[in-house]
Design a protein around this motif. Structure first.
Motif, mmCIF file in Angstrom:
data_model
loop_
_atom_site.group_PDB
_atom_site.id
_atom_site.type_symbol
_atom_site.label_atom_id
_atom_site.label_comp_id
_atom_site.label_asym_id
_atom_site.label_seq_id
_atom_site.Cartn_x
_atom_site.Cartn_y
_atom_site.Cartn_z
ATOM 1 N N GLY A 180 11.991 14.675 -6.843
ATOM 2 C CA GLY A 180 10.302 14.463 -6.950
ATOM 3 C C GLY A 180 10.243 13.408 -6.085
ATOM 4 O O GLY A 180 10.982 13.949 -5.231
ATOM 5 N N ASP A 181 9.421 13.713 -6.010
ATOM 6 C CA ASP A 181 8.529 12.537 -4.695
ATOM 7 C C ASP A 181 9.079 11.048 -5.381
ATOM 8 O O ASP A 181 8.808 10.925 -6.802
ATOM 9 C CB ASP A 181 7.044 12.811 -4.727
ATOM 10 N N TRP A 182 9.230 10.419 -4.420
ATOM 11 C CA TRP A 182 9.427 9.041 -3.903
ATOM 12 C C TRP A 182 8.415 7.979 -4.780
ATOM 13 O O TRP A 182 7.467 8.055 -3.551
ATOM 14 C CB TRP A 182 10.532 9.043 -3.650
ATOM 15 N N GLN A 183 8.545 6.712 -5.260
ATOM 16 C CA GLN A 183 7.671 5.774 -5.113
ATOM 17 C C GLN A 183 8.640 4.590 -4.744
ATOM 18 O O GLN A 183 10.059 4.218 -4.529
ATOM 19 C CB GLN A 183 7.931 4.422 -6.642
ATOM 20 N N ALA A 184 8.939 4.400 -2.967
ATOM 21 C CA ALA A 184 9.978 3.927 -2.642
ATOM 22 C C ALA A 184 9.458 2.416 -1.619
ATOM 23 O O ALA A 184 8.065 2.408 -1.508
ATOM 24 C CB ALA A 184 9.936 5.115 -1.437
ATOM 25 N N THR A 185 10.439 1.384 -1.509
ATOM 26 C CA THR A 185 9.920 0.317 -0.603
ATOM 27 C C THR A 185 10.934 -0.034 0.339
ATOM 28 O O THR A 185 11.944 0.666 -0.029
ATOM 29 C CB THR A 185 9.990 -0.679 -2.066
ATOM 30 N N CYS A 279 4.557 6.158 -1.663
ATOM 31 C CA CYS A 279 4.682 7.464 -3.069
ATOM 32 C C CYS A 279 4.666 8.709 -2.282
ATOM 33 O O CYS A 279 4.995 9.447 -3.218
ATOM 34 C CB CYS A 279 2.463 7.110 -3.021
ATOM 35 N N SER A 280 5.407 8.877 -1.385
ATOM 36 C CA SER A 280 6.236 9.932 -0.766
ATOM 37 C C SER A 280 6.894 9.882 0.541
ATOM 38 O O SER A 280 7.004 8.710 1.209
ATOM 39 C CB SER A 280 5.141 10.660 -0.237
ATOM 40 N N TRP A 281 8.109 10.646 0.176
ATOM 41 C CA TRP A 281 9.210 9.749 1.096
ATOM 42 C C TRP A 281 8.485 9.911 2.261
ATOM 43 O O TRP A 281 9.068 10.189 4.103
ATOM 44 C CB TRP A 281 10.240 11.105 0.836
ATOM 45 N N THR A 282 7.311 11.108 2.775
ATOM 46 C CA THR A 282 6.896 11.325 4.513
ATOM 47 C C THR A 282 6.517 10.001 4.765
ATOM 48 O O THR A 282 6.372 9.804 5.916
ATOM 49 C CB THR A 282 6.192 12.143 4.264
ATOM 50 N N GLU A 283 6.294 8.663 3.585
ATOM 51 C CA GLU A 283 5.308 7.763 4.650
ATOM 52 C C GLU A 283 7.055 6.845 5.075
ATOM 53 O O GLU A 283 6.628 5.897 5.842
ATOM 54 C CB GLU A 283 4.703 6.672 3.618
ATOM 55 N N ILE A 284 8.528 7.088 4.820
ATOM 56 C CA ILE A 284 8.835 6.070 5.045
ATOM 57 C C ILE A 284 9.205 5.699 6.691
ATOM 58 O O ILE A 284 8.990 4.875 6.720
ATOM 59 C CB ILE A 284 10.615 6.600 4.267
#
Length: 534
Positions: A180-185, A279-284
């Motif tokens: 799934g999509d990730w909540q990432a920090t 809220c999405s891996w594409t933002e990393i």
């Protein structure tokens, strides 16, 4: 290794079998064939490493044999070829080399020369095999080492090299990452010393980089949702996925510990940047850029800080990005001819500005003026129409009262700029290719290579080949051959010029090869053509 000798002369085959030291050179007893068709039958059933073939054979020439192998025998694509030819057949050899032949020897064959060729081909094959083995071993080691894979994953993800869901899914399977999509920090640890002192000592850089990485791994051991890797020189990046507030708070308590370890062990300070939640891996990749900007800004006030992302810093970074990243990138895309991408990138820049409410209209207007100024500077023309267009666009920008008006003017100017640039580029390319064609027509007697021709015009040979095909619909060699044949037909009108003289005047070293190619092109020999037409 195994060789196949193809020659219609039995004495030639027997001589090679008897006088070449096959076993000493690392070859088994060669296979033999007396025709191209017999050779193809052997190749169907046997793996051959080296093909030794005569050029001139009845039925199927050595060149035709190579073409058939290339087209119909994919299992033999690694096979290397030595061509045997007479002096008068040298131009046939050139065609063979284009079909992949690696070497040639002239008749009568000298044993020492052929042995040197065979030895060189065996050495090349062994190096290739060794490289393949090392590559396979490397793949095995990489697959077995989770740490190596994880470091590569973090570097590719933060650098923006993971650009599709399919590629990410393959990494998920490889590293057993959450679906799934990730909540990432993103937590970024950056060693101050390497940036402040610009160390030129490779050992110091390696020690600090590895020391930082080990300290981060030690400090964050036990956090199952934390994925640790290297993002850049002297940087350790930690991607934290799906962390609840309590877990994140516990992780943040370790940041000071990691800083203390580096200070005690290496006397080096570390600045830590903590990103916003994505809220999405594409933002990393964007998180990584934001955090790097934060760290650089924080160092103005001191070193060894822990910096948290806030709205003010994010807006500041976006302003910086619009000025320092978007305008150069738009200009770069246009210079590369990626016009549709440039327009999409410009639209995205406006969307970024609108997303950062409250947005200042004057800022948007200034961005538009900055982009137009850069493009006008790149547009190196002095025509009145361009000057008038630039002034008109500037005036329209000044008269704009809303963001959408600015967007419209900027995108219109992009279209205008790219159309002018495309026309100019097309005209330049057309003029260049006309010069090349004229040069080739005037120097038919010279056997210029594409590399030599490209050097005359200060171009890359591959680029010239692509331009020539695009402009004329022919490759350079096809154009030269057609021009030579047309010139030959013209010269054959004069019965006072002998056929061999025609061959020389259109650039063929031998009348035999000229006659062969002329018949292949026109269906008749030069003499038949002259007799029939004139």
């Amino acid at each position: 290794m195994r060789a196949l000798i193809v020659d219609d002369e039995p004495m030639q085959i027997q001589g090679l079998l008897r006088h070449i030291r096959w076993e000493a050179l690392g070859y088994r007893a060669p296979l033999t064939a007396r025709s191209g068709m017999e050779a193809l039958a052997i190749l169907q059933e046997n793996k051959v490493d080296v093909l030794i073939t005569d050029v001139a054979m009845p039925g199927m020439t050595g060149i035709e044999l190579l073409a058939r192998i290339q087209a119909d025998y994919p299992q033999q694509q690694s096979m290397q070829t030595i061509i045997i030819s007479g002096f008068d057949e040298f131009e046939f050899v050139q065609e063979a080399i284009q079909l992949g032949a690696k070497a040639y020897v002239l008749k009568p064959v000298k044993t020492q020369e052929l042995e040197q060729k065979l030895e060189a081909l065996r050495a090349a094959a062994e190096k290739k095999k060794l490289l393949e083995q090392e590559t396979a071993l490397l793949k095995e080691k990489v697959t077995e080492s989770r740490e190596v894979l994880l470091e590569r994953f973090i570097k590719d993800l933060t650098g923006g090299w993971i650009h599709s869901d399919e590629l990410l899914d393959s990494w998920r399977r490889l590293l057993d990452l959450p679906a799934g999509d990730w909540q990432a920090t993103l937590f970024l640890f950056d060693c101050d010393s390497l940036h402040l002192h610009h160390s030129h000592d490779a050992k110091e850089q390696i020690l600090l980089g590895e020391g930082l990485q080990n300290a981060v791994k030690l400090g964050l051991a036990g956090f199952s949702g934390a994925y640790i890797g290297k993002a850049g020189a002297g940087e350790s990046a930690v991607l934290v996925l799906e962390a609840v507030p309590q877990v994140r708070a516990s992780l943040e308590k370790q940041l000071s510990f990691i800083q203390e370890v580096l200070q005690e062990q290496y006397g080096a300070s570390v600045t830590v940047g903590v990103s916003r939640m994505a809220c999405s891996w594409t933002e990393i990749p964007l998180l990584y850029k934001e955090v790097r900007h934060m760290i650089a800004d924080a160092r103005l006030a001191g070193y060894g800080q822990i910096v948290y992302c806030d709205r003010h810093l994010m807006n500041e970074y976006h302003d910086f990005r619009l000025r320092e990243e978007y305008i150069p990138e738009i200009v770069k895309l246009i210079e590369l001819g990626e016009n549709s991408k440039a327009s999409a990138y410009a639209s995205h820049a406006f969307e970024m500005m609108l997303a950062g409410e409250p947005i200042s209209f004057s800022y948007v207007q200034a961005f538009g003026m900055g982009l137009l100024s850069e493009l006008a500077r790149k547009l190196k023309r002095n025509q009145d129409t361009d000057t008038e267009t630039n002034i008109l666009m500037w005036q329209r920008l000044i008269d704009c009262t809303g963001v959408e008006e600015v967007r419209k003017v900027v995108l219109e100017y992009l279209v205008h700029y790219t159309q002018h640039k495309q026309k100019e580029q097309t005209a330049q390319q057309h003029h260049l290719i006309q010069q090349v064609r004229q040069h080739l027509a005037e120097h038919l007697q010279e056997n210029l290579t594409v590399k030599q021709l490209a050097g005359l015009y200060h171009l890359n040979s591959s680029y010239l080949s692509v331009l020539f095909k695009k402009e004329t619909g022919q490759t350079i060699s096809e154009y030269v051959q057609e021009t030579r044949m047309n010139k030959a037909k013209e010269l054959l009108r004069d019965p006072g010029i002998k056929v061999y003289e025609v061959a020389e005047q259109v650039g063929f070293q031998t009348a035999a090869y000229f006659a062969f190619l002329f018949k292949k092109t026109t269906g008749t020999t030069p003499q038949e053509y002259r007799d029939y037409h004139y």
